[in-house]
Design an enzyme around this catalytic site. Structure first.
Site, PDB file in Angstrom:
ATOM      1  CG  MET A 115      -2.031  -1.040   1.172  1.00  9.42           C
ATOM      2  SD  MET A 115      -3.338  -0.724   2.398  1.00  9.42           S
ATOM      3  CE  MET A 115      -2.414  -0.873   3.932  1.00  9.42           C
ATOM      4  CG  HIS A 116       3.454   2.426   3.270  1.00  7.01           C
ATOM      5  ND1 HIS A 116       4.096   1.921   4.377  1.00  7.01           N
ATOM      6  CD2 HIS A 116       2.388   3.110   3.733  1.00  7.01           C
ATOM      7  CE1 HIS A 116       3.458   2.299   5.462  1.00  7.01           C
ATOM      8  NE2 HIS A 116       2.417   3.021   5.101  1.00  7.01           N
ATOM      9  CB  ALA A 117       4.733   0.452  -3.223  1.00  9.68           C
TER      10      ALA A 117
END
Length: 241
Positions: A224-226
């Site tokens: 998700m952070h990517a």
């Protein structure tokens, strides 16, 4: 100022003391926390650990520098693994959260084995308000300290709740802020009265579900952070151009 470490009657107390930044989780403070927990965990005279903050603030979450480094990819994000320090510590950890806690600061306290909140203090997870998805294992770890329904609502809304409200959903204790540290130290003293080797074995066993949940959450949170970090970085560049 950083933090202080004290040992008395089998209880190690780590206190975050950076009033100028409201105990923001800077690179230096995160490194110091890791070192302090490791040192106390190895000390045969210590059988329980209390983590405390300032009277009015436990931690305001990641510092601006840390957030910028995470979004830009300049650093790999060791700060996102900070809850693992408490989860992997071989001794029981008690979070004495007298003051407010935000984002990563709240996540840090929620990783403790026993949690004491200030009844009138406010706590929130503001990851989405900052423009990116939650991290630090909160997408799964929080469900072990609060009810899943409340954990999901806090992650989605970023709403701040008082400690007395969260205590109804699974947190161990919520007392007057002025009584939080004393309550935490009393709990730690009762734990420290037990045999150290037995405590280590029990902590390892009791923490299995949370340690597994943290690692699973980190896998999904990294993905998700990517996406969210890239979107936030692109938005920032457009605004600056």
């Amino acid at each position: 100022m950083g933090l202080t470490t004290d040992i008395a009657d089998g209880v190690g107390t780590i206190t975050m003391l950076e009033p100028a930044t409201a105990n923001a989780l800077s690179h230096a403070l995160v490194d110091a926390l890791g070192a302090a927990f490791a040192e106390l965990g190895r000390d045969r005279d210590v059988r329980a650990i209390v983590l405390a903050g300032l009277p009015d603030v436990f931690s305001s979450g990641a510092s601006r520098e840390v957030i910028d480094d995470l979004v830009s990819g300049r650093r790999e994000g060791g700060e996102l693994l900070l809850p693992r320090v408490l989860l992997e510590c071989q001794l029981p950890c008690i979070a004495a959260m007298a003051g407010y806690a935000i984002g990563g600061g709240f996540a840090l306290g929620m990783a403790a084995d026993v949690i004491v909140l200030g009844a009138e203090s406010r706590y929130c997870l503001n990851f989405l308000d900052l423009g990116f998805t939650p991290g630090m294992g909160t997408t799964r770890l929080l469900e072990h300290a609060l009810s899943p329904a409340i954990a999901h609502e806090l992650l989605l809304t970023g709403e701040a709740r008082r400690g007395r409200d969260l205590a109804r959903t699974g947190v161990n204790h919520a007392v007057r802020s002025t009584e939080v540290l004393a309550r935490a130290q009393d709990l730690a003293a009762r734990i420290a009265d037990k045999p150290r080797d037995a405590l280590v074995a029990l902590k390892r066993t009791l923490s299995i579900p949370r340690r597994q949940a943290f690692e699973l959450a980190r896998t999904h949170e990294t993905l998700m952070h990517a996406v969210s970090f890239a979107q936030l970085s692109n938005t920032t560049r457009k605004q600056e151009s």
